[in-house]
Motif scaffolding. Structure first.
Motif, PDB file in Angstrom:
ATOM      1  N   GLY A  26      30.709  44.355  46.028  1.00  0.00           N
ATOM      2  CA  GLY A  26      31.654  45.405  46.236  1.00  0.00           C
ATOM      3  C   GLY A  26      32.930  44.657  46.658  1.00  0.00           C
ATOM      4  N   ALA A  27      32.587  43.887  47.770  1.00  0.00           N
ATOM      5  CA  ALA A  27      33.879  42.987  48.342  1.00  0.00           C
ATOM      6  C   ALA A  27      34.203  41.925  47.355  1.00  0.00           C
ATOM      7  CB  ALA A  27      33.324  42.115  49.514  1.00  0.00           C
ATOM      8  N   LEU A  28      33.555  41.504  46.519  1.00  0.00           N
ATOM      9  CA  LEU A  28      34.265  40.536  45.673  1.00  0.00           C
ATOM     10  C   LEU A  28      35.188  41.376  44.402  1.00  0.00           C
ATOM     11  CD1 LEU A  28      31.321  38.120  44.169  1.00  0.00           C
ATOM     12  CD2 LEU A  28      33.351  37.496  45.409  1.00  0.00           C
ATOM     13  N   GLU A  29      34.614  42.601  43.987  1.00  0.00           N
ATOM     14  CA  GLU A  29      35.383  43.524  43.121  1.00  0.00           C
ATOM     15  C   GLU A  29      36.745  44.021  43.872  1.00  0.00           C
ATOM     16  OE1 GLU A  29      32.115  44.658  39.928  1.00  0.00           O
ATOM     17  OE2 GLU A  29      31.840  45.910  41.666  1.00  0.00           O
ATOM     18  N   ALA A  30      36.546  44.363  45.075  1.00  0.00           N
ATOM     19  CA  ALA A  30      37.567  44.766  45.671  1.00  0.00           C
ATOM     20  C   ALA A  30      38.718  43.814  45.693  1.00  0.00           C
ATOM     21  CB  ALA A  30      37.234  45.265  47.169  1.00  0.00           C
ATOM     22  N   GLU A  31      38.407  42.602  45.962  1.00  0.00           N
ATOM     23  CA  GLU A  31      39.692  41.420  45.826  1.00  0.00           C
ATOM     24  C   GLU A  31      39.917  41.162  44.357  1.00  0.00           C
ATOM     25  OE1 GLU A  31      38.274  37.623  47.684  1.00  0.00           O
ATOM     26  OE2 GLU A  31      37.520  38.777  49.383  1.00  0.00           O
ATOM     27  N   ARG A  32      39.210  41.104  43.316  1.00  0.00           N
ATOM     28  CA  ARG A  32      39.676  40.612  42.230  1.00  0.00           C
ATOM     29  C   ARG A  32      39.351  41.643  40.903  1.00  0.00           C
ATOM     30  NH1 ARG A  32      35.644  39.919  38.511  1.00  0.00           N
ATOM     31  NH2 ARG A  32      36.876  38.282  37.337  1.00  0.00           N
TER      32      ARG A  32
ATOM     33  N   LEU B 245      33.938  43.722  37.968  1.00  0.00           N
ATOM     34  CA  LEU B 245      33.251  42.613  36.874  1.00  0.00           C
ATOM     35  C   LEU B 245      32.685  43.592  35.764  1.00  0.00           C
ATOM     36  CD1 LEU B 245      32.510  39.888  37.266  1.00  0.00           C
ATOM     37  CD2 LEU B 245      30.183  40.641  37.785  1.00  0.00           C
ATOM     38  N   ALA B 246      33.616  43.259  34.759  1.00  0.00           N
ATOM     39  CA  ALA B 246      33.259  44.022  33.356  1.00  0.00           C
ATOM     40  C   ALA B 246      31.905  43.426  32.788  1.00  0.00           C
ATOM     41  CB  ALA B 246      34.283  43.733  32.426  1.00  0.00           C
ATOM     42  N   LEU B 247      31.378  44.351  32.131  1.00  0.00           N
ATOM     43  CA  LEU B 247      30.187  44.088  31.365  1.00  0.00           C
ATOM     44  C   LEU B 247      30.175  42.857  30.623  1.00  0.00           C
ATOM     45  CD1 LEU B 247      27.904  46.417  29.717  1.00  0.00           C
ATOM     46  CD2 LEU B 247      28.622  44.261  28.466  1.00  0.00           C
ATOM     47  N   ASP B 248      31.383  42.365  29.812  1.00  0.00           N
ATOM     48  CA  ASP B 248      31.397  41.124  29.079  1.00  0.00           C
ATOM     49  C   ASP B 248      31.579  39.866  30.023  1.00  0.00           C
ATOM     50  OD1 ASP B 248      31.554  39.831  26.517  1.00  0.00           O
ATOM     51  OD2 ASP B 248      33.718  39.258  27.199  1.00  0.00           O
ATOM     52  N   GLU B 249      32.142  40.267  31.125  1.00  0.00           N
ATOM     53  CA  GLU B 249      31.990  38.901  32.270  1.00  0.00           C
ATOM     54  C   GLU B 249      30.583  38.617  32.514  1.00  0.00           C
ATOM     55  OE1 GLU B 249      35.806  38.649  35.050  1.00  0.00           O
ATOM     56  OE2 GLU B 249      35.318  40.904  34.937  1.00  0.00           O
ATOM     57  N   TYR B 250      29.905  39.807  32.991  1.00  0.00           N
ATOM     58  CA  TYR B 250      28.488  39.605  33.274  1.00  0.00           C
ATOM     59  C   TYR B 250      27.628  38.958  32.345  1.00  0.00           C
ATOM     60  CZ  TYR B 250      23.704  40.012  34.431  1.00  0.00           C
ATOM     61  OH  TYR B 250      22.316  39.875  34.616  1.00  0.00           O
ATOM     62  N   ALA B 251      27.779  39.170  31.014  1.00  0.00           N
ATOM     63  CA  ALA B 251      27.160  38.714  29.916  1.00  0.00           C
ATOM     64  C   ALA B 251      27.625  37.201  29.783  1.00  0.00           C
ATOM     65  CB  ALA B 251      27.565  39.443  28.546  1.00  0.00           C
TER      66      ALA B 251
ATOM     67  N   LEU C 282      31.616  30.567  36.885  1.00  0.00           N
ATOM     68  CA  LEU C 282      31.950  31.270  38.209  1.00  0.00           C
ATOM     69  C   LEU C 282      33.286  30.917  38.588  1.00  0.00           C
ATOM     70  CD1 LEU C 282      28.801  31.198  40.349  1.00  0.00           C
ATOM     71  CD2 LEU C 282      29.960  33.338  39.427  1.00  0.00           C
ATOM     72  N   ALA C 283      33.893  29.750  38.569  1.00  0.00           N
ATOM     73  CA  ALA C 283      35.145  28.973  38.710  1.00  0.00           C
ATOM     74  C   ALA C 283      36.082  29.378  38.074  1.00  0.00           C
ATOM     75  CB  ALA C 283      35.035  27.580  38.749  1.00  0.00           C
ATOM     76  N   GLU C 284      35.668  29.638  36.791  1.00  0.00           N
ATOM     77  CA  GLU C 284      36.788  30.284  35.675  1.00  0.00           C
ATOM     78  C   GLU C 284      37.148  31.677  36.178  1.00  0.00           C
ATOM     79  OE1 GLU C 284      35.128  29.504  31.693  1.00  0.00           O
ATOM     80  OE2 GLU C 284      35.201  27.276  31.979  1.00  0.00           O
ATOM     81  N   ALA C 285      36.053  32.411  36.409  1.00  0.00           N
ATOM     82  CA  ALA C 285      36.350  33.764  36.481  1.00  0.00           C
ATOM     83  C   ALA C 285      36.755  34.116  38.158  1.00  0.00           C
ATOM     84  CB  ALA C 285      35.106  34.465  36.448  1.00  0.00           C
ATOM     85  N   ARG C 286      37.113  32.958  38.856  1.00  0.00           N
ATOM     86  CA  ARG C 286      37.607  33.152  40.083  1.00  0.00           C
ATOM     87  C   ARG C 286      36.635  33.633  41.208  1.00  0.00           C
ATOM     88  NH1 ARG C 286      41.209  36.232  37.779  1.00  0.00           N
ATOM     89  NH2 ARG C 286      41.274  37.709  39.592  1.00  0.00           N
ATOM     90  N   LEU C 287      35.582  33.432  40.981  1.00  0.00           N
ATOM     91  CA  LEU C 287      34.087  33.904  41.625  1.00  0.00           C
ATOM     92  C   LEU C 287      33.728  32.598  42.606  1.00  0.00           C
ATOM     93  CD1 LEU C 287      32.737  36.124  38.807  1.00  0.00           C
ATOM     94  CD2 LEU C 287      33.734  36.716  41.138  1.00  0.00           C
TER      95      LEU C 287
ATOM     96  N   TRP D 294      23.608  43.617  38.682  1.00  0.00           N
ATOM     97  CA  TRP D 294      23.745  44.127  37.318  1.00  0.00           C
ATOM     98  C   TRP D 294      21.876  44.332  36.928  1.00  0.00           C
ATOM     99  CZ3 TRP D 294      27.133  45.371  33.644  1.00  0.00           C
ATOM    100  CH2 TRP D 294      28.487  45.274  34.103  1.00  0.00           C
ATOM    101  N   ILE D 295      21.215  43.879  37.478  1.00  0.00           N
ATOM    102  CA  ILE D 295      19.870  44.143  37.101  1.00  0.00           C
ATOM    103  C   ILE D 295      19.539  45.584  37.349  1.00  0.00           C
ATOM    104  CG2 ILE D 295      17.477  43.728  37.658  1.00  0.00           C
ATOM    105  CD1 ILE D 295      18.587  41.720  35.638  1.00  0.00           C
ATOM    106  N   GLY D 296      19.893  45.881  38.507  1.00  0.00           N
ATOM    107  CA  GLY D 296      19.929  47.168  38.999  1.00  0.00           C
ATOM    108  C   GLY D 296      20.460  48.382  38.420  1.00  0.00           C
ATOM    109  N   ARG D 297      21.812  47.947  37.997  1.00  0.00           N
ATOM    110  CA  ARG D 297      22.639  48.884  36.978  1.00  0.00           C
ATOM    111  C   ARG D 297      21.991  48.801  35.666  1.00  0.00           C
ATOM    112  NH1 ARG D 297      28.630  46.409  38.037  1.00  0.00           N
ATOM    113  NH2 ARG D 297      28.765  46.898  40.348  1.00  0.00           N
TER     114      ARG D 297
END
Length: 87
Positions: free
Chosen positions: A15-21, A24-30, A45-50, A62-65
């Protein structure tokens, strides 16, 4: 329980990561999941600024989702399969 605490921590972390950036879209997770299979999640991760250590938290969230929403699970599997086929 320990599992509940871990789940709450993971949710807060992501949640904190997503608040900053942004979310996180489904395609990014994939993309991250497929990179993790190849042992290349750090660069992705570095390319995605994570942050470097973010993958386990993101993965568990995401497993939970996917468990809660069958359609999301199907879409994630489809997106990961598509990346494997393209790779």
């Amino acid at each position: 329980s320990r599992k509940t605490l871990l789940s709450e921590y993971d949710s807060a972390y992501v949640g904190a990561l997503e608040a900053e950036r942004g979310a996180l879209a489904l395609d990014e997770y994939a993309r991250l999941a497929e990179a993790a299979e190849r042992g290349e999640v750090s660069g992705t991760l570095a390319e995605a600024r994570l942050p470097e250590g973010a993958w386990p938290h993101i993965h568990r969230v995401w497993i939970g989702r996917m468990v809660k929403d069958v359609q999301t699970g199907k879409l994630v599997r489809w997106a990961i399969d598509a990346r494997r086929a393209a790779g």
